[in-house]
Design an enzyme around this catalytic site. Structure first.
Site, short mmCIF file in Angstrom:
data_model
loop_
_atom_site.label_atom_id
_atom_site.label_comp_id
_atom_site.label_asym_id
_atom_site.label_seq_id
_atom_site.Cartn_x
_atom_site.Cartn_y
_atom_site.Cartn_z
N GLU B 209 0.84 -1.18 0.00
CA GLU B 209 0.00 0.00 0.00
C GLU B 209 0.88 1.24 0.00
O GLU B 209 2.10 1.14 0.16
CB GLU B 209 -0.95 -0.01 1.20
CG GLU B 209 -0.24 -0.02 2.54
CD GLU B 209 -1.21 -0.14 3.72
OE1 GLU B 209 -2.24 -0.80 3.59
OE2 GLU B 209 -0.89 0.43 4.78
N HIS B 247 -4.00 3.54 8.28
CA HIS B 247 -2.74 3.04 8.81
C HIS B 247 -1.78 4.18 9.12
O HIS B 247 -1.68 5.14 8.37
CB HIS B 247 -2.04 2.14 7.80
CG HIS B 247 -2.58 0.76 7.80
ND1 HIS B 247 -2.06 -0.19 6.97
CD2 HIS B 247 -3.56 0.17 8.49
CE1 HIS B 247 -2.72 -1.33 7.16
NE2 HIS B 247 -3.64 -1.12 8.07
#
Lengths: 381, 289
Positions: B209, B247
């Site tokens: 990611e 995150h």
């Protein structure tokens, strides 16, 4: 969590770092009282959480009372990159001959804190980092031992700081590292450190970002936390404790886990739609949280359709289904079409209790996203 | 075959008396994992999910011969719990906890370099060798035994991609969540290296990611050191620069590195096809097999 310059400077001053004399003002009258005490020249500095304040007109130097009044009037209440300025720091101007950059941050690649010093201070240090990385001297710190003073001296000498102020700059850097550690900062920097004609060093700016995960052991800093939201929806998300980012499209997206929610956004885009938001309900979400998530997305006027994508691990499908049902119970008719996709832990139990009278259900991520995109298209047509 | 865990792995659950620890210890046992003990200070002598609880990890290892730990300890105490696992000389510690202060993890990271224990996570879903052992919170029912390795920074994305694989009959040797935090134990490269060395792993899926440069480094490793084919997926193509997407690590600085495109380009340069959708990732894997 970002601290304001005046908050960081108070912390710096308490730790013994030299900072200019300053007062915080929220009205023009307060600002004028402050300059009367401090004298001229005085910097009027917007206290907002954005970088590049100077370039954006948020910092002005007043040389007399008339200018001070004019600048305070201009800056207080101005819109600075989406944030309204509601306070200014009135600060004694520093007559400097040189500017430096010093900072401490976590080097995530190395997994260690790193000290940074550059003689090219006073400008956009990010640009320096990109265009001329060698102009920034760096020194890693073993987080278990902490900083040895020689390391601060070493990096200051490496950066080429003038010998007659090098030890004073190293001392500031050492103190910054102590503050970085003691306050669970994620980033702490001074740009610029000004060097005066008398060869004094002064921290003319102060940036301090705190690791939000560590606020539980930083109660004093947690109290300084000041929500700065761009709109009511972000405020609501903050109150609900969601990871939420508002975007420009019209397909509302709710999911669990950052990676999956980002993937859902990407797929909405891939299938020709436009994501309206990123909303991660987080791990282990209970029914109430799910209800709040739907409430959030429904209250965004830009949202024309919603896709709810849950892949349970620590999150349980039956809890999610309960939350969806509770949210739906408030409506005779759902304000915006909702497509639900439920997989993973307790998904079967979830599917059994899910009230499908008011919503659509798809088995796969791809199908759910495509249907939500189609729903949004139908609304806009 | 598998990497890091198998049906011989003997697991101690740190924090087994808490809500999540208890629930997932039960789920792990139900899956067939050898959960042999719990460790919770002050709770020694109790029994949870049918296993004995000890006050220290040391005791659990001594009494029950545990060689791996799963940490379900709240963030304020999790750094300490990981230190305890590392100091007990376990083979593997899996930290599920999300929200551990970064400076705590920097200290853990330093200790990691001095011990032989492998750390997975934190902020990860754990590791599973289908049909043998599951350490963590992954939903066991979506996995199937097979010949594809999977390594991912995101838990739920792992589930999604595994689901796409299992749906079309492609099973997994081992699936590993390495965690989404800025500082983690096992890296993409560590996992890829182990999959490359595993004779039963015929293809690998790597899910990354935005944020950081771990994927770019992994791409270089794949290009230089791997014969096993790898398919990739990168989440966050539509993430706006400067915004934190959940995150801790998932933020694009806007400076060109750490973006979805830079990661996709690096992977493509290393000969790794990157799927636009999880379904496409499964297509690439199917082509390899």
């Amino acid at each position: 969590m970002k601290l304001h310059e005046h908050q960081a400077k108070t912390i710096f001053a308490d730790a013994g770092i030299p900072v200019p004399d300053s007062r915080l003002a929220t009205t023009v009258d307060e600002a004028l009282d402050a300059v009367d005490e401090i004298g001229y020249p005085a910097a009027i500095k917007a206290q907002v959480h954005v970088g590049g304040r100077g370039k954006a007109g948020g910092i002005k130097i007043a040389t007399d009372r008339e200018e001070a009044e004019q600048y305070a009037e201009e800056i207080l209440g101005m819109d600075l990159k989406g944030y309204t300025v509601d306070s200014v720091l009135v600060e004694a101007g520093v007559d400097f001959v040189d500017e430096l950059y010093v900072g401490v941050t976590m080097d995530r690649g190395a997994g260690e804190p790193v000290l940074m010093v550059s003689t090219e201070g006073g400008v956009n240090i990010e640009e320096v980092a990109e265009e001329n990385p060698d102009a920034i001297a760096r020194e890693h710190v073993d987080p278990a031992f902490g900083l040895h003073p020689y390391q601060a001296r070493k990096v200051v000498y490496e950066a080429g700081v003038d010998a007659d102020v090098a030890l004073d700059v190293a001392s500031i850097l050492s103190t910054l590292y102590d503050l970085y550690e003691a306050n669970d900062a994620s980033e702490i920097e001074v740009n610029p450190v000004m060097i005066t004609g008398d060869r004094d060093v002064v921290a003319a700016d102060a940036v301090m970002n705190i690791d939000e995960d560590a606020l539980f052991r930083q109660p004093d800093l947690a109290e300084m936390a000041e929500a700065s939201y761009e709109d009511d929806l972000e405020r609501k998300a903050g109150e609900y404790g969601f990871d939420y980012v508002r975007l420009s499209g019209n397909v509302g997206i709710i999911g669990n886990g950052a990676g999956l929610v980002m993937t859902t956004l990407d797929l909405v885009d891939y299938y020709g739609g436009k994501p309206a938001n990123f909303l991660d309900i987080g791990g282990g979400a209970k029914a109430e949280r799910v209800t709040k998530a739907l409430d959030m997305v429904f209250s965004d006027p830009n949202v024309d359709s919603v896709v709810f994508n849950i892949f349970g691990g620590i999150t349980r499908g039956d809890e999610v289904a309960k939350g969806i049902n509770e949210a739906l119970a408030e409506f005779d008719e759902i304000p915006k079409p909702v497509v639900v996709r439920l997989a993973g832990t307790n998904a079967e139990e979830g599917m059994e209790i899910l009230n499908t009278d008011l919503i659509e259900v798809e088995e796969t991520l791809e199908a759910a996203v495509q249907r939500a995109v189609k729903n949004a298209e139908e609304v806009t047509q | 075959m598998s990497i890091f865990v198998d049906d011989d792995t003997r697991v101690v659950v740190q924090g087994i008396t808490g809500g999540e620890g208890k629930f997932h210890a039960g789920q792990m046992i139900e899956y067939g994992t050898n959960v042999v003990a719990g460790a919770v200070p002050g709770k020694g002598g109790q029994e949870v999910a049918g296993v004995p609880v000890y006050d220290t990890v040391d005791e659990a290892v001594e009494e029950e011969d545990a060689d791996a730990s799963v940490v379900f300890v709240p963030p304020a105490f999790a750094g300490d719990a990981i230190f305890e696992a590392l100091d007990t000389d376990l083979d593997l510690a899996v930290a599920i906890t999300e929200g551990i202060p970064t400076q705590d993890m920097a200290k853990v990271n330093k200790r990691l370099s001095e011990v032989d224990t492998r750390l997975l996570g934190p902020n990860c879903p754990g590791i599973i060798t289908p049909g043998e052992a599951k350490l963590g919170i992954l939903p066991g029912n979506i996995f199937a035994d097979g010949n594809v390795g999977l390594v991912s920074r995101s838990g739920t994305l792992t589930y999604q991609v595994v689901d796409n694989l299992t749906e079309r009959g492609i099973g997994q040797t081992t699936a590993i969540g390495i965690g989404g935090d800025p500082i983690i134990g096992t890296s993409f490269i560590d996992a890829l290296e182990a999959f490359e060395a595993d004779s039963e792993t015929d293809a690998v899926v790597m899910c990354g990611e935005i944020g950081g440069e771990d994927e770019e480094q992994a791409a270089r490793f794949i290009g230089e050191h791997m014969d096993t084919p790898v398919a990739g997926f990168i989440a966050g193509r539509t993430a706006p620069p400067g915004k934190r997407m959940g995150h801790a690590g998932a933020i694009v600085s806007g400076s060109g590195t750490g973006t979805a495109q830079s990661k996709i380009d690096a992977l493509n340069d290393a000969g790794v096809p990157v799927g636009d959708t999880p379904e496409e990732v499964a297509d690439h894997v199917e082509d390899f097999l």
